[in-house]
Enzyme design. Structure first.
Site, mmCIF file in Angstrom:
data_model
loop_
_atom_site.group_PDB
_atom_site.id
_atom_site.type_symbol
_atom_site.label_atom_id
_atom_site.label_comp_id
_atom_site.label_asym_id
_atom_site.label_seq_id
_atom_site.Cartn_x
_atom_site.Cartn_y
_atom_site.Cartn_z
ATOM 1 N N GLY A 26 -4.459 -19.492 -16.655
ATOM 2 C CA GLY A 26 -5.728 -19.133 -15.515
ATOM 3 C C GLY A 26 -6.917 -17.568 -15.571
ATOM 4 C CB ILE A 75 -4.854 -8.396 -26.596
ATOM 5 C CG1 ILE A 75 -5.186 -6.689 -27.004
ATOM 6 C CG2 ILE A 75 -6.627 -8.985 -25.929
ATOM 7 C CD1 ILE A 75 -5.269 -6.151 -25.795
ATOM 8 C CG PHE A 76 -2.884 -11.448 -22.018
ATOM 9 C CD1 PHE A 76 -1.305 -11.198 -22.109
ATOM 10 C CD2 PHE A 76 -2.746 -10.550 -20.244
ATOM 11 C CE1 PHE A 76 -0.243 -10.243 -20.944
ATOM 12 C CE2 PHE A 76 -1.199 -9.949 -19.702
ATOM 13 C CZ PHE A 76 -0.179 -9.845 -20.706
ATOM 14 C CE1 TYR A 113 -6.145 -12.426 -4.240
ATOM 15 C CE2 TYR A 113 -7.369 -12.985 -6.631
ATOM 16 C CZ TYR A 113 -7.366 -12.076 -4.904
ATOM 17 O OH TYR A 113 -8.146 -11.168 -4.687
ATOM 18 C CG ASN A 165 0.677 -11.492 3.276
ATOM 19 O OD1 ASN A 165 0.912 -10.703 4.361
ATOM 20 N ND2 ASN A 165 -0.086 -10.161 2.509
ATOM 21 C CB ALA A 175 -4.227 -6.505 4.570
ATOM 22 C CB ALA A 176 -5.068 -9.946 0.762
ATOM 23 N N GLY A 185 0.631 -1.616 0.218
ATOM 24 C CA GLY A 185 0.531 0.129 -0.026
ATOM 25 C C GLY A 185 1.055 0.918 -0.312
HETATM 26 N N1 UFG Z 1 -5.557 -8.540 -20.217
HETATM 27 C C1 UFG Z 1 -4.904 -7.896 -21.404
HETATM 28 N N2 UFG Z 1 -3.659 -7.965 -20.957
HETATM 29 C C2 UFG Z 1 -3.033 -6.430 -19.921
HETATM 30 C C3 UFG Z 1 -3.680 -6.841 -19.034
HETATM 31 C C4 UFG Z 1 -5.131 -7.662 -18.512
HETATM 32 O O1 UFG Z 1 -4.644 -8.613 -22.045
HETATM 33 O O2 UFG Z 1 -2.055 -6.566 -20.296
HETATM 34 C C5 UFG Z 1 -6.634 -8.730 -20.326
HETATM 35 C C6 UFG Z 1 -6.746 -9.816 -18.920
HETATM 36 O O3 UFG Z 1 -6.362 -11.377 -19.499
HETATM 37 C C7 UFG Z 1 -8.271 -10.255 -18.398
HETATM 38 C C8 UFG Z 1 -8.887 -8.501 -18.552
HETATM 39 O O4 UFG Z 1 -8.084 -8.111 -19.304
HETATM 40 O O5 UFG Z 1 -9.125 -10.629 -19.738
HETATM 41 C C9 UFG Z 1 -8.645 -8.229 -16.958
HETATM 42 O O6 UFG Z 1 -7.100 -8.811 -16.477
HETATM 43 P P1 UFG Z 1 -6.954 -7.847 -15.219
HETATM 44 O O7 UFG Z 1 -5.538 -8.402 -14.670
HETATM 45 O O8 UFG Z 1 -7.369 -6.546 -14.875
HETATM 46 O O9 UFG Z 1 -8.406 -9.018 -14.018
HETATM 47 P P2 UFG Z 1 -8.436 -9.909 -13.849
HETATM 48 O O10 UFG Z 1 -9.490 -10.254 -15.199
HETATM 49 O O11 UFG Z 1 -7.198 -11.283 -13.746
HETATM 50 O O12 UFG Z 1 -8.735 -10.363 -12.251
HETATM 51 C C10 UFG Z 1 -8.933 -9.084 -11.538
HETATM 52 C C11 UFG Z 1 -8.514 -9.487 -10.205
HETATM 53 C C12 UFG Z 1 -8.136 -10.505 -9.744
HETATM 54 C C13 UFG Z 1 -9.661 -11.242 -9.363
HETATM 55 C C14 UFG Z 1 -10.148 -10.617 -10.887
HETATM 56 C C15 UFG Z 1 -12.088 -11.312 -10.440
HETATM 57 O O13 UFG Z 1 -7.047 -9.032 -10.308
HETATM 58 O O14 UFG Z 1 -7.721 -10.730 -7.940
HETATM 59 O O15 UFG Z 1 -10.196 -9.555 -11.728
HETATM 60 O O16 UFG Z 1 -12.609 -11.628 -11.456
HETATM 61 F F1 UFG Z 1 -9.168 -12.545 -8.814
#
Ligand code: UFG
Length: 327
Positions: A286, A209-210, A139, A90, A72-73, A37
């Site tokens: 994931g 874009i993943f 996580y 943690n 907190a996590a 934080g």
């Molecule tokens: N994404 C991209 N490129 C990037 C980053 C993200 O394409 O550089 C995509 C991801 O693949 C995903 C979407 O954008 O499809 C959102 O990604 P985020 O990393 O912003 O968020 P997540 O959906 O992975 O995860 C978030 C929180 C988690 C929580 C989850 C629950 O970070 O803690 O939402 O929906 F568990």
């Protein structure tokens, strides 16, 4: 007014929830170890810098406290795959120590930051709260474990020998900012979509874009984006419920509407007036194809509804914050 301990109050969602709690007149104290934080997010007079594993320190802060809001996590899914022990120590170990401190101090109400990640790859979407837990990262597993412990504490009346009551809020994709309070999203390293879209727009360096072969309308992942102000309001509603003697519950916190990554990218171009350069990349480990909440239970039980989670409103607040706090 009741006194509330907020753990992890120097973080993104924690600091904005404190802003909402104080606006409502709650007295707030904060425990944060500042490992992730930002010190400047919290008024120094409210802050105790301590790890949750320091049960004695947390017990002291709990004197006179009526309820705990526990943020907190550690939250980075990718890091949790590389360092699972860190996440269990943690997120689970810290929380168990907090429960021990609450038992010693006789505090028996808690609002818990949970996550849609407890569901893993859901069997059906929108996801109801009674969907099977099947987390795909340490996580998500750490949060699912804490939810299990919460259930047991409730069933066994085991905090200070009196009824223990909790609300677990399973967040979908928290985003946006609280411009009035100068608070917003700032992780280092940043992994979240919206701040990374802004960085790409400003730097001209493409965002990856993943995955573009998911079974969604344009092949990119679908997520349920919830404004952090709406999320903070859900915490206040959950506290009101517990302080009024309400029963334990788990709630999804989302809008029920999903957007694909490409839809968020195009909306970002509209809000910023800038081109967002991108390149298609492989799927990220994931990632589920589609995560959208069935949030009917929260609406009907706590009379909560999202008021600021229109995608353009989210991006406008996030963009205002980003421009004032460039990485
Ligand atoms: N994404 C991209 N490129 C990037 C980053 C993200 O394409 O550089 C995509 C991801 O693949 C995903 C979407 O954008 O499809 C959102 O990604 P985020 O990393 O912003 O968020 P997540 O959906 O992975 O995860 C978030 C929180 C988690 C929580 C989850 C629950 O970070 O803690 O939402 O929906 F568990």
């Amino acid at each position: 007014m009741p006194k509330i301990l907020v753990t992890g109050g120097a973080g993104y969602i924690g600091s904005i929830t404190i802003h909402h709690l104080m606006r409502r007149g709650f007295e707030v104290v904060v425990v944060d170890d500042l490992s992730r934080g930002h010190r400047e997010n919290v008024n120094p007079s409210q802050l105790t810098v301590a790890r949750l594993q320091d049960t004695d320190a947390v017990t002291k802060v709990l004197a006179g406290v009526d309820a705990v809001v526990h943020f907190a996590a550690y939250i980075a899914v990718g890091e949790s795959v590389r360092k699972p022990e860190l996440y269990f120590s943690n997120n689970v170990g810290g929380t168990v120590s907090l429960f021990e401190a609450m038992a010693r101090a006789g505090v028996n109400k808690l609002v818990f930051s949970s996550t849609a990640a407890v569901y893993g790859n859901p069997e059906r979407v929108p996801i109801p709260e009674d969907a099977r837990f099947d987390p795909v990262s340490p996580y998500g597993e750490s949060k699912a474990m804490v939810e299990k412990i919460l259930e047991s504490l409730d069933r066994n009346h085991s905090i200070a020998g009196s009824a223990f009551r909790y609300v677990a809020l399973r967040y979908f994709n928290a985003c946006g900012a609280e411009p009035d309070a100068g608070l917003g999203e700032r992780h280092e390293p940043e992994t979240h979509l919206i701040p990374l879209l802004f960085r790409a727009a400003v730097s001209g360096k493409p965002i990856q874009i993943f995955g573009s072969d998911y079974p969604t309308p344009d092949g990119t992942c679908t997520r349920d984006y919830i404004h952090v102000g709406d999320l903070a309001a859900a915490h206040v509603a959950a506290l009101d419920h517990l302080l009024a003697g309400g029963a334990s519950h788990c709630f999804n916190v989302g809008t029920g509407k999903g957007y694909t990554v490409m839809e968020v990218l195009r909306a970002t171009e509209q809000v910023t007036g800038l081109k967002v350069p991108f390149e298609m990349a492989l799927r990220r480990d994931g990632d589920a194809a589609e995560l959208v909440a069935d949030a009917a239970k929260l609406r009907s039980t706590l009379a909560w509804k999202p008021e600021r989670s229109d995608l353009h409103a989210i991006l406008t607040d996030a963009w205002n914050y980003f421009q004032k706090h460039p990485a």
